[in-house]
Scaffold this active site. Sequence first.
Site, PDB file in Angstrom:
ATOM      1  N   LYS A  13       1.097  -1.215   0.106  1.00  0.00           N
ATOM      2  CA  LYS A  13      -0.390  -0.101  -0.149  1.00  0.00           C
ATOM      3  C   LYS A  13       0.396   1.402   0.261  1.00  0.00           C
ATOM      4  O   LYS A  13       0.731   2.010  -0.643  1.00  0.00           O
ATOM      5  CB  LYS A  13      -0.980  -0.278   1.446  1.00  0.00           C
ATOM      6  CG  LYS A  13      -2.226  -1.353   1.997  1.00  0.00           C
ATOM      7  CD  LYS A  13      -2.919  -0.964   2.618  1.00  0.00           C
ATOM      8  CE  LYS A  13      -1.721  -1.170   3.869  1.00  0.00           C
ATOM      9  NZ  LYS A  13      -1.046  -2.308   4.473  1.00  0.00           N
ATOM     10  N   ARG A  88      -9.420   0.361   9.586  1.00  0.00           N
ATOM     11  CA  ARG A  88      -8.813  -1.532   9.332  1.00  0.00           C
ATOM     12  C   ARG A  88      -9.803  -2.195  10.267  1.00  0.00           C
ATOM     13  O   ARG A  88      -9.508  -3.095  10.350  1.00  0.00           O
ATOM     14  CB  ARG A  88      -7.537  -1.209  10.425  1.00  0.00           C
ATOM     15  CG  ARG A  88      -5.909  -1.032   9.660  1.00  0.00           C
ATOM     16  CD  ARG A  88      -4.922  -0.833  10.537  1.00  0.00           C
ATOM     17  NE  ARG A  88      -3.720  -1.378  10.760  1.00  0.00           N
ATOM     18  CZ  ARG A  88      -3.015  -0.971   9.798  1.00  0.00           C
ATOM     19  NH1 ARG A  88      -3.028  -0.517   9.423  1.00  0.00           N
ATOM     20  NH2 ARG A  88      -1.766  -1.701   9.716  1.00  0.00           N
ATOM     21  N   ARG A 127      11.680  -5.682   5.463  1.00  0.00           N
ATOM     22  CA  ARG A 127      11.615  -4.054   5.034  1.00  0.00           C
ATOM     23  C   ARG A 127      12.217  -3.174   5.035  1.00  0.00           C
ATOM     24  O   ARG A 127      12.875  -2.955   6.766  1.00  0.00           O
ATOM     25  CB  ARG A 127       9.560  -3.393   5.362  1.00  0.00           C
ATOM     26  CG  ARG A 127       9.718  -2.108   4.825  1.00  0.00           C
ATOM     27  CD  ARG A 127       7.911  -1.769   5.268  1.00  0.00           C
ATOM     28  NE  ARG A 127       7.263  -2.154   6.384  1.00  0.00           N
ATOM     29  CZ  ARG A 127       6.434  -2.088   6.632  1.00  0.00           C
ATOM     30  NH1 ARG A 127       5.545  -1.502   4.695  1.00  0.00           N
ATOM     31  NH2 ARG A 127       5.321  -2.682   7.169  1.00  0.00           N
ATOM     32  N   ARG A 160      11.574  -1.372  11.239  1.00  0.00           N
ATOM     33  CA  ARG A 160      10.573  -0.938  11.934  1.00  0.00           C
ATOM     34  C   ARG A 160      10.185  -2.038  13.245  1.00  0.00           C
ATOM     35  O   ARG A 160      10.215  -2.851  12.627  1.00  0.00           O
ATOM     36  CB  ARG A 160       9.440  -0.872  11.100  1.00  0.00           C
ATOM     37  CG  ARG A 160       9.107   0.253  10.965  1.00  0.00           C
ATOM     38  CD  ARG A 160       7.384   0.099   9.731  1.00  0.00           C
ATOM     39  NE  ARG A 160       6.378   0.290  10.047  1.00  0.00           N
ATOM     40  CZ  ARG A 160       5.528  -0.109   9.819  1.00  0.00           C
ATOM     41  NH1 ARG A 160       4.813   0.179   8.803  1.00  0.00           N
ATOM     42  NH2 ARG A 160       4.313  -0.832  10.611  1.00  0.00           N
ATOM     43  N   ARG A 171       0.488  -9.225  13.114  1.00  0.00           N
ATOM     44  CA  ARG A 171      -0.318  -8.680  12.482  1.00  0.00           C
ATOM     45  C   ARG A 171      -0.991  -9.137  11.602  1.00  0.00           C
ATOM     46  O   ARG A 171      -1.756  -8.532  10.797  1.00  0.00           O
ATOM     47  CB  ARG A 171       0.977  -7.458  11.611  1.00  0.00           C
ATOM     48  CG  ARG A 171       1.519  -6.572  13.116  1.00  0.00           C
ATOM     49  CD  ARG A 171       2.406  -5.467  12.562  1.00  0.00           C
ATOM     50  NE  ARG A 171       2.259  -5.090  12.007  1.00  0.00           N
ATOM     51  CZ  ARG A 171       3.825  -4.838  10.703  1.00  0.00           C
ATOM     52  NH1 ARG A 171       4.918  -5.064  10.913  1.00  0.00           N
ATOM     53  NH2 ARG A 171       3.522  -3.965   9.479  1.00  0.00           N
TER      54      ARG A 171
END
Length: 214
Positions: A13, A88, A127, A160, A171
């Site tokens: 996203k 969400r 990431r 992160r 998650r």
Amino acid sequence: MNLILLGAPGAGKGTQAQYLIDTYKIPQISTGDMLREAIKNQTAIGMEAKSFMDRGELVPDVVILEIIRERLLQDDCKNGYILDGFPRTIAQAEGLAEMLEALNATIDKVILFEVSNDVLIERLTGRRVCGNCGASFHTVFNKPGKEGICDRCGSALIQRKDDNLETATNRLSVYENQTAPLIHFYEKAGKLVKLDGDQAITLLQKQLSHILGA
Ligand code: ADP
Ligand code: AMP
């Protein structure tokens, strides 16, 4: 043009939002980025959100709806925006619908990025994000020109805290349980467009241009 980007953590996203910002000159509204900024600035919202985020749980709906309410009223949202990571939950989607009704506005399209869980885990754990502008890179799939440095603004890339295997796995199950019901919610509303998020970044950009009419 008011858009929602929907998909699990790691679905791409934020990566596609960067492209849409550049192409359509409308802002990205990422609740995750806003919350991380609040934590950095040690605001009351940041303090409240931190423990949920560290565990990979969702921050309470009332907190999220409050920050969105304020954000949508800002000047740069006049010509549209890209909602990334919001809504969400069904409660958030209903809250958004109420806000939009009051503003006499609507969501034009909800773009769903579909990606399998094993790919999502690879993406999340590899990431790297820019500590300054938030741009997203990957150690294998989307390398920056210079290792550890953001292509967009030249700042250092970081990992992160919630992109470790354990939190990322949690998650994904939070997504399945609390966010995936939005797929049906927006399908029923006739707004949903599904994309195979497993394709190359540039291919997805082309498909988005086609769908949105660039
Ligand atoms: P989200 O915002 O949905 O959580 P990101 O856009 O940050 O996801 O992407 C997650 C990771 O996957 C990042 O490291 C990004 O560089 C990488 N990525 C994004 N889109 C693709 C893609 N189509 N193919 C391969 N890797 C991708
Ligand atoms: P993201 O940057 O979208 O991956 O979000 C990081 C974390 O911020 C999530 O795991 C949640 O803890 C929190 N968060 C971001 N957006 C929301 C939202 N719309 N509702 C609840 N929690 C959120």
